[in-house]
Write a protein that holds these residues in place. Structure first.
Motif, PDB file in Angstrom:
ATOM      1  N   LEU A 338     -14.949  44.263 104.509  1.00 30.90           N
ATOM      2  CA  LEU A 338     -14.185  45.491 104.302  1.00 30.90           C
ATOM      3  C   LEU A 338     -14.952  46.580 103.571  1.00 30.90           C
ATOM      4  O   LEU A 338     -14.604  47.751 103.665  1.00 30.90           O
ATOM      5  CB  LEU A 338     -12.911  45.162 103.515  1.00 30.90           C
ATOM      6  N   SER A 339     -15.975  46.215 102.823  1.00 28.76           N
ATOM      7  CA  SER A 339     -16.755  47.173 102.039  1.00 28.76           C
ATOM      8  C   SER A 339     -18.147  47.311 102.640  1.00 28.76           C
ATOM      9  O   SER A 339     -18.978  46.403 102.528  1.00 28.76           O
ATOM     10  CB  SER A 339     -16.863  46.714 100.570  1.00 28.76           C
ATOM     11  N   ALA A 340     -18.409  48.450 103.274  1.00 29.15           N
ATOM     12  CA  ALA A 340     -19.690  48.649 103.965  1.00 29.15           C
ATOM     13  C   ALA A 340     -20.873  48.578 103.014  1.00 29.15           C
ATOM     14  O   ALA A 340     -21.965  48.157 103.418  1.00 29.15           O
ATOM     15  CB  ALA A 340     -19.674  50.001 104.687  1.00 29.15           C
ATOM     16  N   MET A 341     -20.686  48.937 101.761  1.00 29.81           N
ATOM     17  CA  MET A 341     -21.830  48.934 100.848  1.00 29.81           C
ATOM     18  C   MET A 341     -22.222  47.520 100.420  1.00 29.81           C
ATOM     19  O   MET A 341     -23.278  47.319  99.826  1.00 29.81           O
ATOM     20  CB  MET A 341     -21.542  49.808  99.625  1.00 29.81           C
ATOM     21  N   HIS A 342     -21.373  46.519 100.740  1.00 31.58           N
ATOM     22  CA  HIS A 342     -21.669  45.132 100.407  1.00 31.58           C
ATOM     23  C   HIS A 342     -21.930  44.265 101.639  1.00 31.58           C
ATOM     24  O   HIS A 342     -22.211  43.080 101.500  1.00 31.58           O
ATOM     25  CB  HIS A 342     -20.495  44.512  99.637  1.00 31.58           C
ATOM     26  N   LEU A 353     -33.172  36.667  97.484  1.00 34.33           N
ATOM     27  CA  LEU A 353     -33.756  37.868  96.883  1.00 34.33           C
ATOM     28  C   LEU A 353     -33.497  37.984  95.380  1.00 34.33           C
ATOM     29  O   LEU A 353     -33.987  38.909  94.739  1.00 34.33           O
ATOM     30  CB  LEU A 353     -33.212  39.120  97.591  1.00 34.33           C
ATOM     31  N   GLY A 354     -32.731  37.049  94.822  1.00 26.21           N
ATOM     32  CA  GLY A 354     -32.438  37.116  93.391  1.00 26.21           C
ATOM     33  C   GLY A 354     -31.545  38.280  93.005  1.00 26.21           C
ATOM     34  O   GLY A 354     -31.582  38.753  91.877  1.00 26.21           O
ATOM     35  N   GLY A 355     -30.738  38.723  93.961  1.00 23.66           N
ATOM     36  CA  GLY A 355     -29.856  39.865  93.739  1.00 23.66           C
ATOM     37  C   GLY A 355     -30.228  41.030  94.639  1.00 23.66           C
ATOM     38  O   GLY A 355     -31.391  41.175  95.043  1.00 23.66           O
ATOM     39  N   ILE A 356     -29.243  41.848  94.979  1.00 24.08           N
ATOM     40  CA  ILE A 356     -29.438  42.990  95.871  1.00 24.08           C
ATOM     41  C   ILE A 356     -28.656  44.172  95.317  1.00 24.08           C
ATOM     42  O   ILE A 356     -27.536  44.021  94.824  1.00 24.08           O
ATOM     43  CB  ILE A 356     -28.944  42.678  97.301  1.00 24.08           C
ATOM     44  N   GLN A 357     -29.236  45.357  95.411  1.00 27.69           N
ATOM     45  CA  GLN A 357     -28.574  46.577  94.955  1.00 27.69           C
ATOM     46  C   GLN A 357     -27.815  47.234  96.107  1.00 27.69           C
ATOM     47  O   GLN A 357     -28.367  47.443  97.186  1.00 27.69           O
ATOM     48  CB  GLN A 357     -29.604  47.567  94.393  1.00 27.69           C
ATOM     49  N   TRP A 358     -26.532  47.532  95.856  1.00 35.01           N
ATOM     50  CA  TRP A 358     -25.796  48.273  96.882  1.00 35.01           C
ATOM     51  C   TRP A 358     -26.173  49.747  96.843  1.00 35.01           C
ATOM     52  O   TRP A 358     -26.669  50.211  95.827  1.00 35.01           O
ATOM     53  CB  TRP A 358     -24.280  48.057  96.741  1.00 35.01           C
ATOM     54  N   PRO A 359     -25.987  50.456  97.975  1.00 31.87           N
ATOM     55  CA  PRO A 359     -25.438  49.991  99.239  1.00 31.87           C
ATOM     56  C   PRO A 359     -26.440  49.161 100.050  1.00 31.87           C
ATOM     57  O   PRO A 359     -27.634  49.448 100.058  1.00 31.87           O
ATOM     58  CB  PRO A 359     -25.083  51.292  99.966  1.00 31.87           C
ATOM     59  N   CYS A 360     -25.875  48.152 100.703  1.00 36.83           N
ATOM     60  CA  CYS A 360     -26.658  47.258 101.576  1.00 36.83           C
ATOM     61  C   CYS A 360     -25.828  47.042 102.840  1.00 36.83           C
ATOM     62  O   CYS A 360     -25.031  46.096 102.917  1.00 36.83           O
ATOM     63  CB  CYS A 360     -26.949  45.942 100.862  1.00 36.83           C
ATOM     64  N   HIS A 365     -31.072  44.880 105.727  1.00 38.14           N
ATOM     65  CA  HIS A 365     -31.317  45.957 104.766  1.00 38.14           C
ATOM     66  C   HIS A 365     -31.756  45.350 103.430  1.00 38.14           C
ATOM     67  O   HIS A 365     -31.165  44.389 102.953  1.00 38.14           O
ATOM     68  CB  HIS A 365     -30.050  46.783 104.576  1.00 38.14           C
ATOM     69  N   PRO A 366     -32.779  45.916 102.779  1.00 38.85           N
ATOM     70  CA  PRO A 366     -33.281  45.338 101.521  1.00 38.85           C
ATOM     71  C   PRO A 366     -32.465  45.697 100.291  1.00 38.85           C
ATOM     72  O   PRO A 366     -32.736  45.205  99.196  1.00 38.85           O
ATOM     73  CB  PRO A 366     -34.685  45.937 101.411  1.00 38.85           C
ATOM     74  N   GLY A 367     -31.445  46.547 100.449  1.00 39.39           N
ATOM     75  CA  GLY A 367     -30.742  47.084  99.290  1.00 39.39           C
ATOM     76  C   GLY A 367     -31.335  48.426  98.894  1.00 39.39           C
ATOM     77  O   GLY A 367     -32.410  48.816  99.354  1.00 39.39           O
ATOM     78  N   SER A 368     -30.635  49.155  98.051  1.00 35.00           N
ATOM     79  CA  SER A 368     -31.011  50.534  97.722  1.00 35.00           C
ATOM     80  C   SER A 368     -31.410  50.648  96.260  1.00 35.00           C
ATOM     81  O   SER A 368     -30.563  50.616  95.369  1.00 35.00           O
ATOM     82  CB  SER A 368     -29.839  51.479  98.016  1.00 35.00           C
ATOM     83  N   ALA A 369     -32.700  50.792  96.038  1.00 39.50           N
ATOM     84  CA  ALA A 369     -33.188  50.911  94.662  1.00 39.50           C
ATOM     85  C   ALA A 369     -32.757  52.225  94.027  1.00 39.50           C
ATOM     86  O   ALA A 369     -32.484  52.299  92.831  1.00 39.50           O
ATOM     87  CB  ALA A 369     -34.708  50.776  94.639  1.00 39.50           C
ATOM     88  N   LEU A 370     -32.708  53.298  94.834  1.00 36.78           N
ATOM     89  CA  LEU A 370     -32.354  54.622  94.340  1.00 36.78           C
ATOM     90  C   LEU A 370     -31.062  55.066  95.021  1.00 36.78           C
ATOM     91  O   LEU A 370     -31.017  55.238  96.234  1.00 36.78           O
ATOM     92  CB  LEU A 370     -33.472  55.620  94.626  1.00 36.78           C
ATOM     93  N   LEU A 371     -30.025  55.275  94.242  1.00 35.60           N
ATOM     94  CA  LEU A 371     -28.715  55.565  94.803  1.00 35.60           C
ATOM     95  C   LEU A 371     -28.673  56.936  95.479  1.00 35.60           C
ATOM     96  O   LEU A 371     -28.088  57.088  96.539  1.00 35.60           O
ATOM     97  CB  LEU A 371     -27.658  55.490  93.695  1.00 35.60           C
ATOM     98  N   HIS A 372     -29.283  57.945  94.869  1.00 40.20           N
ATOM     99  CA  HIS A 372     -29.143  59.316  95.366  1.00 40.20           C
ATOM    100  C   HIS A 372     -30.419  59.834  96.039  1.00 40.20           C
ATOM    101  O   HIS A 372     -30.645  61.047  96.100  1.00 40.20           O
ATOM    102  CB  HIS A 372     -28.745  60.241  94.214  1.00 40.20           C
ATOM    103  N   GLU A 373     -31.207  58.938  96.559  1.00 34.88           N
ATOM    104  CA  GLU A 373     -32.430  59.335  97.255  1.00 34.88           C
ATOM    105  C   GLU A 373     -32.137  60.245  98.443  1.00 34.88           C
ATOM    106  O   GLU A 373     -32.968  61.066  98.842  1.00 34.88           O
ATOM    107  CB  GLU A 373     -33.174  58.083  97.718  1.00 34.88           C
ATOM    108  N   ARG A 374     -30.931  60.112  99.003  1.00 32.10           N
ATOM    109  CA  ARG A 374     -30.560  60.908 100.169  1.00 32.10           C
ATOM    110  C   ARG A 374     -30.636  62.409  99.898  1.00 32.10           C
ATOM    111  O   ARG A 374     -30.805  63.216 100.836  1.00 32.10           O
ATOM    112  CB  ARG A 374     -29.135  60.567 100.600  1.00 32.10           C
TER     113      ARG A 374
END
Length: 523
Positions: A338-342, A353-360, A365-374
């Protein structure tokens, strides 16, 4: 910039990383009413008057604009409403800001230039910013500075609200917010709400719910007659806590689910003993950098304690909804559907991977290290980031001849929140709860260091020892919420709340200090 945060005490592991940066040449600016143990490591301490954060932030923005140091290319590419922002900050000259904040104009100018000219810069904050009746605007005024300079969405630059617990971020992600569903989907959006209704097979409310402060106001009106409290201790943590306790005591039915018999649980009709899920159940937590990590059961819960998921599913079963006995992984997989970012965060990948950063968004997808890179993508990905017009307003609890001193609440390194998890243990750092005051104020008022005094606000009064603190400027005092059994500080604090967040103004209480009779001093 470390703004409204004594990270050395409240976030000591994070602060070790700050010190590494300082050792490697980073400049540290601390904005705080107190010269804290964090500020002692700073290149410059800006001793701001309590509640004047927006005035200081606006002055920094105005100086950056006046000096032509803004990142105009980034502003035009990735933001909107800059014209409104420029108009808003124009009156906040360096001299005017010095009058409002108590920070010297030269220090404001230096910080503005250093921040704008830095190759990389971060603003970090905590409750010193948010526990005000203008808490949201305080944060937005800091976001404005990052947008003005382009210090966002790039490695080493950004905005960092330091979380007070290991899974505060995860709670928000899961929908523990009155207007959000899991994944930060708006409950008032018909299409988003419809997806959850279809998956869960039940209709959902079309309107946002009450936040905590609104819940207590609804109790006061008689509209909220029962409450279910999980892992929270409002009978000690709420502002104007005498009023809070009266409301809890007046409920028709109160259920408390916790790992300890808290002060709040003492008011409960039913107490569910919960497991310490971090070590007695499987699950996930999400940290400040949006990294989801596994937690694994190491011990069986003691006695009759059950994991939260077991209590909730058993309660649902008794209310006519048999959800079976879902594992933590099954519950997580439902969230991912239900949650696209997860979506891309399966347990298998979290392990690998020892944890992943959302959004994924998917399992490749490797996860998003920088949230506002867009914001730096060309063309811009998604909507532009808005500037916000934030005007300074003084604290609600005004200083007067009757209440001439400002009290703020802080956290100490040895203790935690209302002391539920820490007061039962000894610590070489522990100190008896007291009201800290500047030596100058103590001398002027004629009090001795260690003297027991009566501390009063517009809401109540408590007795506590008085201790001189040379890090304080005249007019400012502080206490902690850690030990209500010694000094019930939230009998004094102001329950007026920010209309945007619902957070009470803990940080700006007006108080007075009176001498006790000799008999009470001995007591």
């Amino acid at each position: 910039m470390l703004w409204g945060s004594n990270a050395r005490n409240a976030h000591p592991i994070f602060f070790h990383h700050v010190l590494k940066g300082v050792y490697n040449g980073a400049r540290l600016y601390a904005v705080d009413p107190r010269r804290t143990s964090s500020a002692e490591w700073a290149d410059v301490w800006l001793g701001i008057d309590v509640g004047s954060d927006i005035a200081l932030a606006n002055a920094l923005g105005r100086e950056i604009l006046a000096a032509g140091l803004e990142n105009r290319a980034f502003i035009e590419h990735a933001t909107i409403n800059v014209e409104l922002y420029e108009k808003t900050v124009e009156p906040y000259t360096l001299d005017y800001a010095e009058q409002l904040t108590g920070v010297p104009a030269a220090a404001i100018r230096e910080l503005a230039h250093r921040y704008a000219e830095a190759d990389r810069a971060q603003i970090c904050w905590t409750l010193g910013i948010t526990e005000h009746h203008t808490g949201v605007d305080n944060v937005l005024s800091l976001i404005n500075l990052a947008l003005l300079t382009g210090h966002v969405g790039r490695y080493g630059s950004g905005l960092n609200p330091l979380r007070g617990q290991n899974n505060v971020q995860g709670g928000g992600d899961m929908g523990a917010i009155p207007n959000k569903l899991p994944g930060f989907k708006d409950i008032e959006n018909d299409a988003e709400r419809g997806r959850f209704e279809q998956a869960w097979g039940v209709p959902l409310p079309a309107n946002r719910g009450w936040h905590l402060s609104e819940m207590f106001e609804a109790m006061d009106r008689g509209e909220l007659r029962a409450a279910y409290i999980m892992g929270e201790n409002p009978a000690e943590s709420e502002a104007d806590v005498a009023h809070c306790r009266k409301l809890l005591d007046g409920l028709d039915h109160l259920v408390v689910q916790d790992i300890f018999l808290t002060k709040t649980a003492e008011y409960a009709d039913v107490v569910f003993p919960a497991a310490a899920d971090w070590c007695e159940a499987d699950g996930t937590v999400t940290n400040s950098e949006r990294r989801v990590q596994r937690t694994r059961k190491a011990l069986d819960p003691p006695g009759q304690a059950w994991p939260d998921i077991t209590i909730i599913t058993e309660l649902a079963k008794r209310m006519g909804h048999d959800w079976g006995n879902p594992t933590a992984e099954q519950a997580w997989d439902e969230l991912r559907s239900l949650s696209a970012m997860h979506t891309g965060m399966s347990y298998r990948r979290l392990d690998e991977l020892g944890g992943i950063q959302w959004p994924c968004p998917d399992e490749n997808h490797p996860g998003s290290a920088l949230l506002h890179e867009r914001l730096w993508a060309d063309p811009l990905e998604g909507p532009p980031a808005p500037f916000h017009a934030c005007e300074w307003l003084p604290p609600i609890d005004t200083l007067t001849e009757q209440f001439p001193l400002r009290m703020t609440t802080v956290r100490r390194l040895d203790s935690y929140n209302t002391g539920v998890q820490t007061d039962g243990y000894s610590s070489p750092l522990w100190e008896r709860e007291s009201l800290r005051i500047s030596p100058e104020d103590a001398a002027q008022l004629g009090f001795d260091d260690g003297e027991r005094v009566l501390i009063s606000s517009r809401r109540g009064a408590i007795e506590a020892p008085l201790r001189c603190d040379p890090s304080l400027r005249p007019g400012l005092t502080w206490m902690t919420p850690h030990a209500s059994g010694e000094a019930d500080v939230n009998l004094l604090t102001n329950e007026s709340w920010d209309p945007k967040s619902g957070t009470s103004e803990f940080k700006a209480t007006a108080i007075r200090i009176d001498r006790l009779t000799p008999e009470k001093q001995r007591g």
